[in-house]
Design a protein around this motif. Structure first.
Motif, PDB file in Angstrom:
ATOM      1  N   GLY A 213       1.456  13.628  -3.679  1.00  0.00           N
ATOM      2  CA  GLY A 213       1.341  12.175  -3.764  1.00  0.00           C
ATOM      3  C   GLY A 213       0.569  11.628  -2.574  1.00  0.00           C
ATOM      4  O   GLY A 213       0.720  12.108  -1.455  1.00  0.00           O
ATOM      5  N   THR A 214      -0.285  10.648  -2.839  1.00  0.00           N
ATOM      6  CA  THR A 214      -1.043   9.998  -1.757  1.00  0.00           C
ATOM      7  C   THR A 214      -0.805   8.498  -1.858  1.00  0.00           C
ATOM      8  O   THR A 214      -0.900   7.934  -2.960  1.00  0.00           O
ATOM      9  CB  THR A 214      -2.562  10.264  -1.927  1.00  0.00           C
ATOM     10  OG1 THR A 214      -2.773  11.670  -1.937  1.00  0.00           O
ATOM     11  CG2 THR A 214      -3.384   9.635  -0.819  1.00  0.00           C
ATOM     12  N   SER A 215      -0.504   7.866  -0.739  1.00  0.00           N
ATOM     13  CA  SER A 215      -0.283   6.419  -0.812  1.00  0.00           C
ATOM     14  C   SER A 215      -1.637   5.704  -0.882  1.00  0.00           C
ATOM     15  O   SER A 215      -2.668   6.212  -0.423  1.00  0.00           O
ATOM     16  CB  SER A 215       0.529   5.925   0.384  1.00  0.00           C
ATOM     17  OG  SER A 215      -0.303   5.843   1.523  1.00  0.00           O
ATOM     18  N   ILE A 216      -1.591   4.504  -1.430  1.00  0.00           N
ATOM     19  CA  ILE A 216      -2.815   3.698  -1.563  1.00  0.00           C
ATOM     20  C   ILE A 216      -3.375   3.370  -0.182  1.00  0.00           C
ATOM     21  O   ILE A 216      -4.595   3.352   0.020  1.00  0.00           O
ATOM     22  CB  ILE A 216      -2.510   2.411  -2.374  1.00  0.00           C
ATOM     23  CG1 ILE A 216      -2.001   2.784  -3.778  1.00  0.00           C
ATOM     24  CG2 ILE A 216      -3.712   1.487  -2.454  1.00  0.00           C
ATOM     25  CD1 ILE A 216      -2.934   3.634  -4.608  1.00  0.00           C
TER      26      ILE A 216
ATOM     27  N   GLU B 147      -3.067   5.305   2.567  1.00  0.00           N
ATOM     28  CA  GLU B 147      -3.731   6.531   3.074  1.00  0.00           C
ATOM     29  C   GLU B 147      -5.109   6.683   2.435  1.00  0.00           C
ATOM     30  O   GLU B 147      -6.085   7.055   3.081  1.00  0.00           O
ATOM     31  CB  GLU B 147      -2.931   7.775   2.660  1.00  0.00           C
ATOM     32  CG  GLU B 147      -1.719   8.122   3.471  1.00  0.00           C
ATOM     33  CD  GLU B 147      -1.001   9.300   2.821  1.00  0.00           C
ATOM     34  OE1 GLU B 147      -1.359  10.447   3.108  1.00  0.00           O
ATOM     35  OE2 GLU B 147      -0.089   9.064   2.010  1.00  0.00           O
TER      36      GLU B 147
ATOM     37  N   GLY C 220       0.809  -1.222   0.000  1.00  0.00           N
ATOM     38  CA  GLY C 220       0.000   0.000   0.000  1.00  0.00           C
ATOM     39  C   GLY C 220       0.838   1.266   0.000  1.00  0.00           C
ATOM     40  O   GLY C 220       0.320   2.375   0.115  1.00  0.00           O
ATOM     41  N   GLY C 221       2.164   1.089  -0.111  1.00  0.00           N
ATOM     42  CA  GLY C 221       3.054   2.266  -0.095  1.00  0.00           C
ATOM     43  C   GLY C 221       3.175   2.930  -1.470  1.00  0.00           C
ATOM     44  O   GLY C 221       3.818   3.977  -1.590  1.00  0.00           O
ATOM     45  N   GLN C 222       2.561   2.340  -2.496  1.00  0.00           N
ATOM     46  CA  GLN C 222       2.585   2.967  -3.833  1.00  0.00           C
ATOM     47  C   GLN C 222       1.890   4.331  -3.747  1.00  0.00           C
ATOM     48  O   GLN C 222       0.878   4.464  -3.048  1.00  0.00           O
ATOM     49  CB  GLN C 222       1.817   2.124  -4.866  1.00  0.00           C
ATOM     50  CG  GLN C 222       2.153   0.655  -4.936  1.00  0.00           C
ATOM     51  CD  GLN C 222       1.284  -0.198  -4.015  1.00  0.00           C
ATOM     52  OE1 GLN C 222       1.039   0.156  -2.866  1.00  0.00           O
ATOM     53  NE2 GLN C 222       0.845  -1.338  -4.507  1.00  0.00           N
ATOM     54  N   THR C 223       2.407   5.327  -4.434  1.00  0.00           N
ATOM     55  CA  THR C 223       1.755   6.635  -4.378  1.00  0.00           C
ATOM     56  C   THR C 223       1.288   7.072  -5.764  1.00  0.00           C
ATOM     57  O   THR C 223       1.894   6.727  -6.774  1.00  0.00           O
ATOM     58  CB  THR C 223       2.680   7.731  -3.804  1.00  0.00           C
ATOM     59  OG1 THR C 223       3.852   7.807  -4.613  1.00  0.00           O
ATOM     60  CG2 THR C 223       3.050   7.445  -2.358  1.00  0.00           C
ATOM     61  N   ARG C 224       0.231   7.852  -5.761  1.00  0.00           N
ATOM     62  CA  ARG C 224      -0.346   8.386  -6.994  1.00  0.00           C
ATOM     63  C   ARG C 224      -0.730   9.843  -6.774  1.00  0.00           C
ATOM     64  O   ARG C 224      -0.953  10.280  -5.651  1.00  0.00           O
ATOM     65  CB  ARG C 224      -1.617   7.602  -7.397  1.00  0.00           C
ATOM     66  CG  ARG C 224      -1.379   6.155  -7.772  1.00  0.00           C
ATOM     67  CD  ARG C 224      -0.634   6.017  -9.089  1.00  0.00           C
ATOM     68  NE  ARG C 224      -0.396   4.627  -9.469  1.00  0.00           N
ATOM     69  CZ  ARG C 224       0.689   3.924  -9.137  1.00  0.00           C
ATOM     70  NH1 ARG C 224       1.629   4.468  -8.398  1.00  0.00           N
ATOM     71  NH2 ARG C 224       0.834   2.678  -9.553  1.00  0.00           N
TER      72      ARG C 224
ATOM     73  N   ARG D 138       5.614   2.137  -9.004  1.00  0.00           N
ATOM     74  CA  ARG D 138       5.618   2.382  -7.552  1.00  0.00           C
ATOM     75  C   ARG D 138       5.109   3.801  -7.225  1.00  0.00           C
ATOM     76  O   ARG D 138       4.250   3.987  -6.398  1.00  0.00           O
ATOM     77  CB  ARG D 138       7.051   2.153  -7.032  1.00  0.00           C
ATOM     78  CG  ARG D 138       7.199   2.266  -5.530  1.00  0.00           C
ATOM     79  CD  ARG D 138       6.729   1.023  -4.803  1.00  0.00           C
ATOM     80  NE  ARG D 138       6.832   1.184  -3.351  1.00  0.00           N
ATOM     81  CZ  ARG D 138       6.131   0.488  -2.459  1.00  0.00           C
ATOM     82  NH1 ARG D 138       5.269  -0.420  -2.851  1.00  0.00           N
ATOM     83  NH2 ARG D 138       6.275   0.698  -1.173  1.00  0.00           N
ATOM     84  N   HIS D 139       5.670   4.801  -7.884  1.00  0.00           N
ATOM     85  CA  HIS D 139       5.273   6.176  -7.558  1.00  0.00           C
ATOM     86  C   HIS D 139       4.993   6.976  -8.825  1.00  0.00           C
ATOM     87  O   HIS D 139       5.653   6.785  -9.844  1.00  0.00           O
ATOM     88  CB  HIS D 139       6.378   6.892  -6.774  1.00  0.00           C
ATOM     89  CG  HIS D 139       6.721   6.224  -5.487  1.00  0.00           C
ATOM     90  ND1 HIS D 139       5.842   6.157  -4.424  1.00  0.00           N
ATOM     91  CD2 HIS D 139       7.844   5.580  -5.093  1.00  0.00           C
ATOM     92  CE1 HIS D 139       6.420   5.494  -3.429  1.00  0.00           C
ATOM     93  NE2 HIS D 139       7.631   5.133  -3.807  1.00  0.00           N
TER      94      HIS D 139
END
Ligand SMILES: NC(=O)c1ccc[n+]([C@@H]2O[C@H](COP(=O)([O-])OP(=O)(O)OC[C@H]3O[C@@H](n4cnc5c(N)ncnc54)[C@H](O)[C@@H]3O)[C@@H](O)[C@H]2O)c1
Length: 333
Positions: free
Chosen positions: A271-274, A276, A230-234, A302-303
């Protein structure tokens, strides 16, 4: 005052002040973003000519404006040769073209490469040439963060996409080819969108993104599936802010002058992590179930994060809706 004629003396840009009616063409008008753009343009008193073939859009998305006196609809494919010429004979005053119609599913594009290149690239090239011939002042194209491939230099600057970029999908490649062609036109603006979300996004579409799927699951009182840690960010941007970027591109509404031709990222720069995101949606929907963690998906970037300096340097556009407020509006549909 109603604008009925074409820009004269070879001028491409017709400067229109507040209150002047323009004719705007939207391809992909029955889609998620296209329908919001149509509503905004009609609310600003402009005429909208919509094109869609319901490939991934829905007639219900047009419910709020389908019978508006300033709206007309053409059910056809953007692949139709001479489409803009035909519509232009019926509506000789088209001033701005917003080209959103596309095959939007990355997995579909991998399985249907030739069709994707025809719809997302060849049709764009033809529509742009026709818009130039018609004397439109702006042709605004829906580009995508997928154009960056797997670039990990964050935040992503418009200039990072180039010859050396490896596009893993025909979707990314077609968007990039189209962006390049549009940005080189005297009327072209390519908006490179990051992850758009908001009401009417189809949770069943494989492309629709994590937000509408999470909301769907949360409202159904099911756990939210998180791939990996869940640390991937978008970079998630609310659809209302995307609509105002479109208005900025064409110099409509509160924007007095159109963006200079070229390419502009449209994101929030945040950026917001999945994880969060999942927590916020669980919180806002009152879903108390713990998340379900699944194995990481192969090929996931990943980001991803936009630099929005270019669009902000050329207009007073700014993303106005924060994630929590955007989620609240999306859930309240
Ligand atoms: N939603 C996002 O997060 C996002 C991000 C980056 C870029 N984009 C781009 O923004 C645009 C709009 O995306 P969306 O999220 O509203 O998707 P959407 O699927 O809701 O809208 C696309 C519309 O295009 C129509 N269409 C497809 N092929 C067509 C054809 N051959 N002729 C006529 N109409 C056709 C579909 O029926 C649909 O109504 C697309 O170009 C997409 O690639 C979207």
């Amino acid at each position: 005052m109603v604008v009925t004629g074409r820009p004269c003396d070879g001028m491409n840009i017709l400067k229109v002040g507040a209150g002047m009616k323009k004719e705007c063409l939207i391809t992909g008008v029955a889609g998620f973003v296209g329908s919001h753009l149509a509503e905004a343009l009609l609310a600003l008193n402009h005429k909208v000519i919509g094109v869609d073939n319901f490939f991934s859009g829905y007639r219900e998305n047009m419910t709020s404006f389908e019978s508006h006196p300033d709206f007309s609809f053409h059910e056809c494919s953007v692949e139709e040769p001479g489409l803009l010429g035909r519509i232009g004979r019926e509506h000789p005053g088209i001033d701005a073209c917003f080209h959103l119609a596309a095959i939007v599913s990355v997995p579909y594009s991998v399985e249907h490469e030739a069709e994707t290149m025809r719809v997302n690239w060849e049709a764009t090239e033809r529509l742009l040439a026709d818009a130039e011939d018609l004397g439109c002042s702006r042709f605004v194209f829906a580009g995508s963060a997928a154009e960056y491939g797997e670039d990990d230099r964050l935040p992503l600057l418009e200039s990072y996409v180039g010859q050396e970029t490896i596009h893993v999908s025909p979707y990314g490649r077609a968007k990039h080819l189209s962006t390049q062609r549009v940005a080189s036109s005297p009327i072209g603006v390519a908006l490179r969108f990051f992850n758009i979300y908001g009401p009417r996004q189809d949770p069943k579409s494989p492309y629709s993104g994590v937000i509408s799927r999470f909301i769907d699951f949360a409202l159904a009182r099911e756990p939210l599936n998180i791939f990996g840690d869940g640390g991937q960010t978008r970079d998630f941007i609310y659809v209302g802010d995307v609509v105002s970027a479109y208005l900025a591109a064409a110099g409509l509404g509160e924007f007095e002058a159109p963006l200079p031709t070229g390419v502009y990222n449209v994101g929030t720069g945040v950026g917001t992590s999945i994880l969060e995101l999942a927590d916020a949606i669980r919180d806002l929907t009152g879903n108390v179930l713990p998340h379900r963690f699944l194995p990481e998906r192969a090929g996931d970037i990943r980001h991803s994060l936009a630099s929005i300096e270019a669009i902000q340097g050329h207009s007073h556009w700014s993303p106005g809706v924060g994630l929590r407020e955007g989620l609240r509006r999306t859930i309240g549909r």
